[in-house]
Write a protein that holds these residues in place. Sequence first.
Motif, PDB file in Angstrom:
ATOM      1  N   ILE A 105      75.520  28.770  13.659  1.00 38.10           N
ATOM      2  CA  ILE A 105      75.533  29.236  12.205  1.00 38.10           C
ATOM      3  C   ILE A 105      75.213  28.184  11.460  1.00 38.10           C
ATOM      4  CG2 ILE A 105      76.950  30.681  12.470  1.00 38.10           C
ATOM      5  CD1 ILE A 105      79.350  28.510  11.642  1.00 38.10           C
ATOM      6  N   ASN A 106      74.854  26.912  11.935  1.00 43.21           N
ATOM      7  CA  ASN A 106      74.307  25.745  11.081  1.00 43.21           C
ATOM      8  C   ASN A 106      73.192  25.352  11.142  1.00 43.21           C
ATOM      9  OD1 ASN A 106      74.666  24.708  14.054  1.00 43.21           O
ATOM     10  ND2 ASN A 106      75.159  22.363  12.961  1.00 43.21           N
ATOM     11  N   LEU A 107      72.023  26.085  10.784  1.00 41.54           N
ATOM     12  CA  LEU A 107      70.533  26.016  10.943  1.00 41.54           C
ATOM     13  C   LEU A 107      69.420  25.242  10.495  1.00 41.54           C
ATOM     14  CD1 LEU A 107      69.243  29.431  12.790  1.00 41.54           C
ATOM     15  CD2 LEU A 107      69.825  27.584  14.061  1.00 41.54           C
ATOM     16  N   PRO A 108      69.073  23.989  10.345  1.00 44.02           N
ATOM     17  CA  PRO A 108      68.280  23.490   9.735  1.00 44.02           C
ATOM     18  C   PRO A 108      67.961  23.959   8.585  1.00 44.02           C
ATOM     19  CG  PRO A 108      68.238  22.069  11.667  1.00 44.02           C
ATOM     20  CD  PRO A 108      68.785  23.528  11.844  1.00 44.02           C
ATOM     21  N   ALA A 109      67.740  25.456   8.856  1.00 43.02           N
ATOM     22  CA  ALA A 109      66.656  26.135   7.553  1.00 43.02           C
ATOM     23  C   ALA A 109      67.309  26.985   6.392  1.00 43.02           C
ATOM     24  CB  ALA A 109      65.633  27.564   8.661  1.00 43.02           C
ATOM     25  N   ASN A 110      68.470  26.910   7.450  1.00 41.85           N
ATOM     26  CA  ASN A 110      70.174  27.074   6.294  1.00 41.85           C
ATOM     27  C   ASN A 110      70.443  26.546   5.820  1.00 41.85           C
ATOM     28  OD1 ASN A 110      68.829  29.453   7.264  1.00 41.85           O
ATOM     29  ND2 ASN A 110      71.074  29.594   8.503  1.00 41.85           N
ATOM     30  N   GLY A 111      69.850  24.648   5.467  1.00 47.01           N
ATOM     31  CA  GLY A 111      70.766  23.824   4.639  1.00 47.01           C
ATOM     32  C   GLY A 111      71.849  22.416   5.421  1.00 47.01           C
ATOM     33  N   PHE A 112      71.729  23.251   6.440  1.00 43.38           N
ATOM     34  CA  PHE A 112      72.220  21.493   7.162  1.00 43.38           C
ATOM     35  C   PHE A 112      71.319  20.850   8.288  1.00 43.38           C
ATOM     36  CE2 PHE A 112      75.136  20.101  10.498  1.00 43.38           C
ATOM     37  CZ  PHE A 112      76.548  20.756  10.373  1.00 43.38           C
ATOM     38  N   THR A 113      71.749  19.667   7.464  1.00 48.77           N
ATOM     39  CA  THR A 113      70.278  18.458   8.206  1.00 48.77           C
ATOM     40  C   THR A 113      71.325  17.126   8.789  1.00 48.77           C
ATOM     41  OG1 THR A 113      70.784  17.358   5.903  1.00 48.77           O
ATOM     42  CG2 THR A 113      69.081  19.360   5.570  1.00 48.77           C
ATOM     43  N   SER A 114      72.026  17.599   9.238  1.00 47.57           N
ATOM     44  CA  SER A 114      72.743  16.695   9.617  1.00 47.57           C
ATOM     45  C   SER A 114      72.912  16.793  11.239  1.00 47.57           C
ATOM     46  CB  SER A 114      74.620  16.093   9.020  1.00 47.57           C
ATOM     47  OG  SER A 114      74.324  15.594   7.703  1.00 47.57           O
ATOM     48  N   SER A 115      73.086  14.873  11.801  1.00 53.51           N
ATOM     49  CA  SER A 115      73.268  15.604  12.995  1.00 53.51           C
ATOM     50  C   SER A 115      74.248  14.319  13.368  1.00 53.51           C
ATOM     51  CB  SER A 115      71.451  14.722  13.652  1.00 53.51           C
ATOM     52  OG  SER A 115      71.636  13.319  13.204  1.00 53.51           O
ATOM     53  N   GLY A 116      74.793  14.237  14.063  1.00 55.49           N
ATOM     54  CA  GLY A 116      75.730  13.626  14.725  1.00 55.49           C
ATOM     55  C   GLY A 116      77.078  14.409  15.514  1.00 55.49           C
ATOM     56  N   GLU A 117      78.044  13.976  15.602  1.00 49.44           N
ATOM     57  CA  GLU A 117      79.230  15.050  16.511  1.00 49.44           C
ATOM     58  C   GLU A 117      79.828  15.417  15.521  1.00 49.44           C
ATOM     59  OE1 GLU A 117      82.861  13.773  19.246  1.00 49.44           O
ATOM     60  OE2 GLU A 117      81.551  13.170  19.680  1.00 49.44           O
ATOM     61  N   VAL A 118      80.655  16.931  16.204  1.00 51.64           N
ATOM     62  CA  VAL A 118      81.369  17.396  15.121  1.00 51.64           C
ATOM     63  C   VAL A 118      82.775  17.317  15.055  1.00 51.64           C
ATOM     64  CG1 VAL A 118      82.169  20.156  13.997  1.00 51.64           C
ATOM     65  CG2 VAL A 118      79.858  19.679  14.684  1.00 51.64           C
ATOM     66  N   SER A 119      83.094  16.438  14.033  1.00 48.55           N
ATOM     67  CA  SER A 119      84.356  16.370  14.224  1.00 48.55           C
ATOM     68  C   SER A 119      85.686  17.005  14.155  1.00 48.55           C
ATOM     69  CB  SER A 119      84.684  15.108  13.963  1.00 48.55           C
ATOM     70  OG  SER A 119      84.796  14.395  12.145  1.00 48.55           O
ATOM     71  N   SER A 120      85.628  18.553  13.475  1.00 47.08           N
ATOM     72  CA  SER A 120      86.211  19.121  12.234  1.00 47.08           C
ATOM     73  C   SER A 120      85.985  20.585  12.107  1.00 47.08           C
ATOM     74  CB  SER A 120      87.675  18.506  11.388  1.00 47.08           C
ATOM     75  OG  SER A 120      86.932  18.117  10.329  1.00 47.08           O
ATOM     76  N   ILE A 121      86.729  21.637  12.046  1.00 53.92           N
ATOM     77  CA  ILE A 121      86.321  22.579  11.435  1.00 53.92           C
ATOM     78  C   ILE A 121      87.529  23.334  10.991  1.00 53.92           C
ATOM     79  CG2 ILE A 121      85.457  24.924  11.398  1.00 53.92           C
ATOM     80  CD1 ILE A 121      83.889  23.902  14.218  1.00 53.92           C
ATOM     81  N   ASP A 122      86.808  23.896   9.609  1.00 52.76           N
ATOM     82  CA  ASP A 122      88.458  24.207   9.238  1.00 52.76           C
ATOM     83  C   ASP A 122      88.049  25.288   8.309  1.00 52.76           C
ATOM     84  OD1 ASP A 122      91.050  24.344   8.182  1.00 52.76           O
ATOM     85  OD2 ASP A 122      91.330  23.577   6.749  1.00 52.76           O
ATOM     86  N   PHE A 123      88.838  26.434   8.231  1.00 49.95           N
ATOM     87  CA  PHE A 123      88.394  27.545   7.211  1.00 49.95           C
ATOM     88  C   PHE A 123      89.044  27.611   6.309  1.00 49.95           C
ATOM     89  CE2 PHE A 123      89.414  29.681  11.702  1.00 49.95           C
ATOM     90  CZ  PHE A 123      87.473  29.476  11.856  1.00 49.95           C
ATOM     91  N   GLY A 124      88.498  28.719   4.959  1.00 49.46           N
ATOM     92  CA  GLY A 124      88.724  28.457   3.547  1.00 49.46           C
ATOM     93  C   GLY A 124      90.167  30.269   3.934  1.00 49.46           C
ATOM     94  N   SER A 125      88.493  30.841   2.785  1.00 44.41           N
ATOM     95  CA  SER A 125      89.938  32.281   2.204  1.00 44.41           C
ATOM     96  C   SER A 125      89.250  33.276   3.392  1.00 44.41           C
ATOM     97  CB  SER A 125      89.152  32.472   0.796  1.00 44.41           C
ATOM     98  OG  SER A 125      88.237  32.643   1.070  1.00 44.41           O
ATOM     99  N   SER A 126      88.248  32.965   3.718  1.00 41.84           N
ATOM    100  CA  SER A 126      88.243  33.441   5.170  1.00 41.84           C
ATOM    101  C   SER A 126      87.261  32.853   6.173  1.00 41.84           C
ATOM    102  CB  SER A 126      87.102  34.796   5.054  1.00 41.84           C
ATOM    103  OG  SER A 126      85.988  34.567   4.370  1.00 41.84           O
ATOM    104  N   ASP A 127      86.995  33.772   7.565  1.00 44.99           N
ATOM    105  CA  ASP A 127      86.255  32.518   8.356  1.00 44.99           C
ATOM    106  C   ASP A 127      84.839  32.254   7.830  1.00 44.99           C
ATOM    107  OD1 ASP A 127      84.871  35.159   9.114  1.00 44.99           O
ATOM    108  OD2 ASP A 127      85.738  34.736  11.490  1.00 44.99           O
ATOM    109  N   ASN A 128      84.015  33.366   6.858  1.00 45.62           N
ATOM    110  CA  ASN A 128      83.090  32.880   6.053  1.00 45.62           C
ATOM    111  C   ASN A 128      82.636  32.016   5.504  1.00 45.62           C
ATOM    112  OD1 ASN A 128      81.943  35.667   6.578  1.00 45.62           O
ATOM    113  ND2 ASN A 128      82.840  36.468   5.160  1.00 45.62           N
ATOM    114  N   GLU A 129      84.044  30.505   4.745  1.00 43.97           N
ATOM    115  CA  GLU A 129      83.824  29.606   4.722  1.00 43.97           C
ATOM    116  C   GLU A 129      84.412  28.446   5.799  1.00 43.97           C
ATOM    117  OE1 GLU A 129      85.855  28.087   0.284  1.00 43.97           O
ATOM    118  OE2 GLU A 129      87.385  30.016   1.314  1.00 43.97           O
TER     119      GLU A 129
END
Length: 820
Positions: A608-632
Amino acid sequence: MKNLRFSIGLLFGILLTIKSIAQDHPSERVRADFEKIKSTISGIIPFPELEKARNYTIQRINQIKNASANAAIPFINWSEKGPRGIGGRTRALMFDPNDVQYKKVWAGGAAGGLWYNNDITDANAVWNKVDDFWDNIAISCIAASPQNSQVFYVGTGEGWNNLDAVRGGGIWKTTNGGVTWSRLASTIPSTNTTFSYIQKIQVNTQGQVFAGTKQGLMISNDGGLTWSLATTIGSQTITDIEIAADGVIYAATNPSKIYKTNNVSNDGTSWTNITPPATTGNRTEIALSNNLVGSNQVIYATSINNTNNFAWFKKSTNAGITWTDLTIPTWNGSTNEITSNQGWYDLIIKISPINANLVIIGGAEHSRSTDGGQTWVSGNIGIHTDHHAVEFKPNNSNEVIMGNDGGIYYSPNYGDPNIHAHSVTASARNNGYSVTQFYTVAIKNIANDNYILGGTQDNGTLKVDISQQASVATGGDGVQCFIDKDDANVQISSYIYNNYYLLNRNGVYQKAIIGDSNSGVFLNPADYDSQNNILYTYKNYGSNSTSFYVVTEVGSNNVVQTVTIAQAMSVSFIKVGLLPNTIFVGTSSGGIYKITDFRGSSPTITRINLPANGFTSSGEVSSIDFGSSDNELLVTLSNYDTKSVWYTSTQGAYWISKDENSYGLPNIPVRYGIFNPLDKNQVFLATELGVWTSNDFNAINPNWTPTNANLANVRCDMLIYREADKKIVVATHGRGIFTTNLLPCQNGYLSLVSPTNDVLNGQDVLTTATEVNAKNKIANGGTNMLRVRDKITLSPNADGSTGFKAANGSTFIANVNGCY
């Protein structure tokens, strides 16, 4: 690192059970942290960037203190929660020379700052911190001037090549016995990188200062204003400095060399190499006798080989002219067990000031000789492992203090040759010495409950009670820990790789639920689903697949399964989804995957984080958190030289970087991030330099700001939120645990103290503007809409809405639109 080997009541048997797997793996631990934070550009840790970030952070903190800038989220004020009674990695120890009874002791945490205790002989005496907001609190060494006992020097930075070492910030000095301190401008690493790591400081009777660095031995003749290099020694790493009672100065290096000079006014060119002939080695430590000097000077010296065990151990009784071999001390019959393959990291020798035959050596374990090193006795006297400092009390050499990865220990008789080492007594002196290095933290979802569970470096998984006293739940390096949000009787602790344990409500070990030291990674990612009592942990990956351990019915049947999915992923973070049987996975290369029907017959795996969709970073994912739903989603990455904070409200269809050059966040590792669940426009980040927050995360520029009131200038590893009482907890790697209460919907928050012209008029009634605002937002006229701390009067306004007034000096909080 090493498991605890001391008895803690009924837990002793449990720890012995765990001991078989809880062995020391320092190189793996530091490698794990190195991979997590190394630069995505250079592949190394860019220490100049960290120093730049430290300076910037201190500037921002000072701006906030001086009210020239606003903290991102108002009213955030951290409160320290311990742990008391269990310390952390300690390399600096010194008896205060201004205390004629020598009861006062100074100590420094490797990542937790400088502290003092007014009576080390009293088990109830409490440690006092000096200042959490020095530009650097990675204390490595301390020394007093024999010329003027009011002058102390404190060095910073661990120079032992451990990849997780906290880089230093130079040398601090006091001229009034520790009342006030200042950093020596000549040693600030941003202008002089020589002082980034300081292994040892010594001061002679002429007031000369000798600082051992990774770039050579530095000498100051003017109290630290200027420095010169001991050119004979050159740029070799200095591992030890000792000054004999007659003023002769000795220095040891890595690679293994020993030098001495008796010319205290020299420019560093008249050093003599006295290294034992035909020896090689790496880190070298020395110890000198105080009662035998001159041509009779006794020296003990040892060096470490390429396997980080003893290369040699020798003694000289004529100031280094000739050397003889000593017996290498053993532990459990093994010479390697004293150093345990980590002599590069744990190594110290100390001689009794009145008895040159009484010697203490510390490595991973410790040992004592009373016959000049011919025989050694390694006794289990209740002291934590991984030793870095030993000091004999100046006016009573029977008394000894030791610094190790468990903090500080005091023995009234370890220096007494008439007491057998097996009969020596010792006890911890860590009351209030809160320098523990946490990786993770968990709390019960019960309002105002003070129980804390936390995984720590080398001190196990700790449980902290209402008095902030800590005890060990399970041993070794504590990693992931969880407390079921619906049932606090279900608690989970872990050790490295895939070793997970079930605890009861009080943190007492019940059973192992996964016991696998051959899968996962050192600090293994995991998450726990409280609603369904399911534990998910990373197992391994191959060329086309990734496996996970899944434990269902946790707390009852504890059913362990392996689930394999058809996608290769080097997993760095796991987040249980908001929908059943769904997890989100972050990888060490920056990938984020959503897996639905995870335990079903046909799991769906979506990146869900393809560079084509704007996500340009590399490195280690250290956390994921949800906002109002898991879309956010809020996603953080922990490496240097990458955009560290990302946001999507479309479950990855479009990503926005929240870490651009002008957004306020320095180039530092971001180890964790969470939304404020009460106001999703606010975000908290746990970083290498404290907690940073945004009060307007959805703005183009989130304006990151350090939010460290009453916290510390310290690395933070994890943030969690407790719904029961709106509390956020942060786990620091060097200063223990802190909490803060959240006040929801800050834009509607009213905290009014009368009389003030801008809030209340002289009649203690709200001003017109504020009253209009209040009467429009305070609904129904119910008394439950106010938190009453003093006299509050509700009354109807002319239009029928509710107004209120307050007595002089009262403080109250209004419930505005359902938020306090």
